[in-house]
Design a protein around this motif. Structure first.
Motif, PDB file in Angstrom:
ATOM      1  N   GLY A  60       0.565  -1.370   0.021  1.00 31.75           N
ATOM      2  CA  GLY A  60      -0.209  -0.341  -0.008  1.00 31.75           C
ATOM      3  C   GLY A  60       0.787   1.085  -0.452  1.00 31.75           C
ATOM      4  O   GLY A  60       0.357   2.850  -0.590  1.00 31.75           O
ATOM      5  N   ASN A  61       2.094   0.858   0.563  1.00 32.32           N
ATOM      6  CA  ASN A  61       2.950   2.466   0.000  1.00 32.32           C
ATOM      7  C   ASN A  61       3.925   2.398  -0.579  1.00 32.32           C
ATOM      8  O   ASN A  61       5.343   2.914  -0.251  1.00 32.32           O
ATOM      9  N   ALA A  62       4.211   1.517  -1.543  1.00 33.44           N
ATOM     10  CA  ALA A  62       5.242   1.439  -2.515  1.00 33.44           C
ATOM     11  C   ALA A  62       6.719   1.478  -1.854  1.00 33.44           C
ATOM     12  O   ALA A  62       7.749   1.825  -2.020  1.00 33.44           O
ATOM     13  N   VAL A  63       6.626  -0.064  -0.572  1.00 34.44           N
ATOM     14  CA  VAL A  63       8.166   0.121  -0.354  1.00 34.44           C
ATOM     15  C   VAL A  63       9.199  -0.422  -0.827  1.00 34.44           C
ATOM     16  O   VAL A  63       8.749  -1.916  -1.154  1.00 34.44           O
ATOM     17  N   ASP A  64      10.548   0.163  -0.799  1.00 31.65           N
ATOM     18  CA  ASP A  64      10.962  -0.733  -1.238  1.00 31.65           C
ATOM     19  C   ASP A  64      12.527  -1.764  -0.939  1.00 31.65           C
ATOM     20  O   ASP A  64      12.684  -2.420  -1.511  1.00 31.65           O
ATOM     21  N   LEU A  65      12.383  -1.261   0.416  1.00 27.80           N
ATOM     22  CA  LEU A  65      13.161  -2.275   1.403  1.00 27.80           C
ATOM     23  C   LEU A  65      12.674  -2.630   2.987  1.00 27.80           C
ATOM     24  O   LEU A  65      12.416  -1.340   3.446  1.00 27.80           O
ATOM     25  N   VAL A  66      12.534  -3.624   3.342  1.00 25.90           N
ATOM     26  CA  VAL A  66      12.369  -3.969   4.567  1.00 25.90           C
ATOM     27  C   VAL A  66      13.260  -4.144   5.216  1.00 25.90           C
ATOM     28  O   VAL A  66      14.252  -5.128   5.327  1.00 25.90           O
ATOM     29  N   VAL A  67      13.787  -3.706   5.936  1.00 24.47           N
ATOM     30  CA  VAL A  67      14.475  -4.158   7.485  1.00 24.47           C
ATOM     31  C   VAL A  67      14.618  -4.498   8.530  1.00 24.47           C
ATOM     32  O   VAL A  67      13.588  -3.720   8.996  1.00 24.47           O
ATOM     33  N   VAL A  68      14.373  -6.052   8.818  1.00 27.86           N
ATOM     34  CA  VAL A  68      14.344  -6.282   9.768  1.00 27.86           C
ATOM     35  C   VAL A  68      15.108  -6.631  11.111  1.00 27.86           C
ATOM     36  O   VAL A  68      16.002  -6.161  10.581  1.00 27.86           O
ATOM     37  N   GLY A  69      14.997  -5.363  12.095  1.00 29.58           N
ATOM     38  CA  GLY A  69      15.545  -5.399  13.649  1.00 29.58           C
ATOM     39  C   GLY A  69      15.367  -6.511  14.461  1.00 29.58           C
ATOM     40  O   GLY A  69      16.913  -7.191  14.623  1.00 29.58           O
ATOM     41  N   PRO A  70      14.606  -6.941  15.094  1.00 29.68           N
ATOM     42  CA  PRO A  70      14.284  -7.717  15.940  1.00 29.68           C
ATOM     43  C   PRO A  70      14.401  -9.643  15.522  1.00 29.68           C
ATOM     44  O   PRO A  70      14.444  -9.776  14.194  1.00 29.68           O
ATOM     45  N   GLU A  71      14.968 -10.333  16.154  1.00 29.72           N
ATOM     46  CA  GLU A  71      15.073 -12.341  15.764  1.00 29.72           C
ATOM     47  C   GLU A  71      13.761 -12.738  15.417  1.00 29.72           C
ATOM     48  O   GLU A  71      13.532 -13.238  14.858  1.00 29.72           O
ATOM     49  N   ALA A  72      12.593 -11.812  16.181  1.00 30.95           N
ATOM     50  CA  ALA A  72      11.702 -13.058  15.877  1.00 30.95           C
ATOM     51  C   ALA A  72      10.858 -13.607  14.494  1.00 30.95           C
ATOM     52  O   ALA A  72      10.565 -14.149  14.562  1.00 30.95           O
ATOM     53  N   PRO A  73      10.749 -12.463  14.576  1.00 29.21           N
ATOM     54  CA  PRO A  73      10.291 -12.389  12.927  1.00 29.21           C
ATOM     55  C   PRO A  73      11.109 -13.035  11.480  1.00 29.21           C
ATOM     56  O   PRO A  73      10.603 -13.823  10.402  1.00 29.21           O
ATOM     57  N   LEU A  74      12.134 -13.005  12.087  1.00 33.41           N
ATOM     58  CA  LEU A  74      13.347 -13.724  11.523  1.00 33.41           C
ATOM     59  C   LEU A  74      13.520 -14.950  11.196  1.00 33.41           C
ATOM     60  O   LEU A  74      12.859 -15.890  10.310  1.00 33.41           O
ATOM     61  N   VAL A  75      13.383 -15.357  12.879  1.00 30.24           N
ATOM     62  CA  VAL A  75      12.979 -16.828  12.926  1.00 30.24           C
ATOM     63  C   VAL A  75      11.914 -17.401  11.848  1.00 30.24           C
ATOM     64  O   VAL A  75      12.097 -18.593  11.886  1.00 30.24           O
ATOM     65  N   ALA A  76      10.765 -16.629  11.963  1.00 28.18           N
ATOM     66  CA  ALA A  76       9.294 -17.087  11.821  1.00 28.18           C
ATOM     67  C   ALA A  76       8.888 -16.672  10.183  1.00 28.18           C
ATOM     68  O   ALA A  76       8.296 -17.510   9.996  1.00 28.18           O
ATOM     69  N   GLY A  77      10.308 -16.446   9.771  1.00 27.68           N
ATOM     70  CA  GLY A  77      10.207 -16.679   8.503  1.00 27.68           C
ATOM     71  C   GLY A  77       9.240 -14.774   7.777  1.00 27.68           C
ATOM     72  O   GLY A  77       9.120 -15.669   6.673  1.00 27.68           O
ATOM     73  N   LEU A  78      10.090 -14.427   8.193  1.00 30.19           N
ATOM     74  CA  LEU A  78       8.775 -13.164   8.137  1.00 30.19           C
ATOM     75  C   LEU A  78       9.587 -12.046   6.012  1.00 30.19           C
ATOM     76  O   LEU A  78       9.273 -11.924   5.244  1.00 30.19           O
ATOM     77  N   VAL A  79      11.278 -13.176   6.458  1.00 29.28           N
ATOM     78  CA  VAL A  79      12.009 -12.598   5.097  1.00 29.28           C
ATOM     79  C   VAL A  79      11.516 -13.404   4.117  1.00 29.28           C
ATOM     80  O   VAL A  79      11.604 -12.538   2.779  1.00 29.28           O
ATOM     81  N   ASP A  80      11.143 -14.484   3.925  1.00 29.88           N
ATOM     82  CA  ASP A  80      10.379 -15.342   2.911  1.00 29.88           C
ATOM     83  C   ASP A  80       9.544 -15.144   2.639  1.00 29.88           C
ATOM     84  O   ASP A  80       9.207 -15.286   1.632  1.00 29.88           O
ATOM     85  N   ALA A  81       8.205 -14.641   3.404  1.00 36.54           N
ATOM     86  CA  ALA A  81       7.368 -14.289   2.951  1.00 36.54           C
ATOM     87  C   ALA A  81       8.139 -12.974   2.167  1.00 36.54           C
ATOM     88  O   ALA A  81       7.269 -13.077   0.970  1.00 36.54           O
ATOM     89  N   LEU A  82       8.093 -11.384   2.642  1.00 44.48           N
ATOM     90  CA  LEU A  82       8.688 -10.870   1.475  1.00 44.48           C
ATOM     91  C   LEU A  82       9.212 -10.833   0.340  1.00 44.48           C
ATOM     92  O   LEU A  82       8.560 -10.610  -0.558  1.00 44.48           O
ATOM     93  N   THR A  83       9.704 -12.058   0.043  1.00 45.02           N
ATOM     94  CA  THR A  83      10.427 -12.339  -0.681  1.00 45.02           C
ATOM     95  C   THR A  83       9.574 -12.541  -1.598  1.00 45.02           C
ATOM     96  O   THR A  83       9.829 -12.399  -3.350  1.00 45.02           O
ATOM     97  N   ALA A  84       8.846 -14.222  -1.592  1.00 38.71           N
ATOM     98  CA  ALA A  84       7.768 -14.558  -2.142  1.00 38.71           C
ATOM     99  C   ALA A  84       7.500 -13.586  -2.794  1.00 38.71           C
ATOM    100  O   ALA A  84       6.436 -13.175  -3.529  1.00 38.71           O
TER     101      ALA A  84
END
Length: 424
Positions: A60-84
């Protein structure tokens, strides 16, 4: 670029401060942010582990880059979902984030690849874990396998303390994090924090730092998420740095790629510099907190191109410039932390503290209520400073702390003392 930063701590405030300074940035949001981050970015009420909400905001906001700070979203697979979803994201996949998400995984990787680390065994029941402790003696270290918000590591000075830690972890108090437990030898030496950016192939070292984990002066009291840090760490000599890259970092990245989960993001190696050389204590899959704060204070280069290159696999074309200053940050925490603590106490004097030369204050557990800053977390503020020498930086930080009026807080008074002693 439009950038979304996820997180709400001192680490994220430091990242927001650095990212906002980039001429490449058009819009910067932070979710959920804090009272200090609100001075650098637009804070939005998103939960970083709510994958659908994050993706929806990005679209909705034309985000070009997401920078994930904490570990919990990373371990949960947020980057996988964003990449997909076709959204560029800085951070490792869930498979690669196992380096932090499972201590047993990392220890097995070290054993299989000859990476120097503490001797260990993994247990899924209390009785054999206690038998191992009795056989090995104390001091000894007991770790919950999974993420435990900084509460999953006990450095036991006696067998009784180790057995109590084992019982506590298997009691279910840490949830799934304590389903298995790593018991490992106690390593003697000096700790250091070492960071590299990784794009799956190339590893770009960052500046070194030293964290202070124990709650109170002289490294006593319970382990915390970190009570302060300074950079550079004198213990990380050029020789130790080279040995760390050759014996620990590069073999890890090679092993991860061979397993089909190449590591992309920032890799944080917690090290013990022993008489035999550097040994890995643990990996984290994100910038350290409070180490990130001192790294950002010393980084002269624009951070954004390095973040993008990490995502895009082009780190080989990136170099970073670090200033020669020493940097320090002292954490102000709520009384009672890392145990139970009160929320809502008012903090005054921040503008006076910020007026001290070469001082930068990064917020962690803060909120703004009726125009005043209040404490809402355990670690609340990071008072940072730079100087030509560590002594200068340290003096500026503690001078600034003297201007802050917060009866509900406490802080260590010896941050950086080891660095001063080593420099003589």
């Amino acid at each position: 670029m439009n950038i979304l930063l996820l997180g709400s701590g001192g680490r994220e405030h430091a990242l927001a401060w650095k990212i906002a300074a980039s001429p490449l940035v058009d819009r910067l949001w932070c979710a959920p942010g804090n009272a200090g981050i609100a001075q650098e970015a637009d804070c939005v009420a998103l939960d970083p582990v709510d994958t659908d909400a994050v993706i929806g905001f990005c679209r909705g906001n034309a985000v070009d880059l997401v920078v994930v700070g904490p570990e919990a979203p990373l371990v949960a697979g947020l980057v996988d979902a964003l990449t997909a979803a076709g959204i560029r994201a800085f951070g490792p996949t869930a498979a690669a984030a196992r380096l932090e998400g499972s201590k047993g995984f990392t220890k097995a990787l070290c054993r299989a690849n000859g990476i120097p680390t503490a001797a260990y065994e993994v247990f899924t029941a209390a009785a054999p874990a206690k038998a191992y402790v009795r056989a090995k003696g104390a001091p000894i270290v007991v770790k919950a396998d999974g993420l435990a918000a900084g509460k999953g590591v006990v450095v036991a000075e006696t067998i009784g303390q180790a057995e109590a830690a084992i019982d506590a972890m298997f009691s279910g108090s840490l949830g799934a994090a304590g389903a298995s437990v790593v018991v490992e030898e106690f390593l003697a030496g000096e700790e250091a924090s070492f960071f590299v950016l990784c794009d799956g192939e190339t590893a770009l070292p960052l500046a070194s730092a030293q964290d202070h984990k124990r709650a109170f002066d002289l490294d006593v009291g319970p382990n915390t998420g970190g009570m302060g840090a300074y950079s550079p760490a004198p213990v990380m000599t050029p020789e130790i740095t080279a040995r760390t890259m050759d014996a620990i970092i590069r073999p890890t990245l090679k092993a991860m790629a061979a397993m089909g989960c190449p590591y992309k993001g920032v890799l944080f190696a917690g090290l013990m510099i022993t008489a035999e050389g550097p040994k890995l204590i643990e990996y984290n899959c994100r910038f350290g907190d409070p180490e990130c704060q001192v790294l950002m204070l010393r980084l002269d280069s624009d951070l954004v191109p390095a973040l993008v290159a990490t995502c895009d696999g082009t780190l080989r074309d990136v170099s970073l410039d670090w200033n020669d200053a020493a940097a320090i940050t002292v954490v102000l925490a709520a009384k009672g932390y890392p145990g139970a603590y009160e929320k809502g106490s008012v903090i005054d004097g921040l503008s006076d503290a910020m007026a001290v030369d070469d001082v930068e204050i990064f917020h962690a557990g803060t909120a703004e209520r009726d125009g005043r800053i209040v404490a809402v977390g355990g670690r609340v503020l990071n008072v940072g400073a730079t100087g030509k020498t560590l002594a200068e930086a340290r003096a500026a930080a503690y001078t600034a702390i003297g201007e802050i009026r917060w009866p509900g807080g406490f802080w260590r008074r010896d941050i950086g003392a080891k660095g001063l002693a080593r420099r003589g």
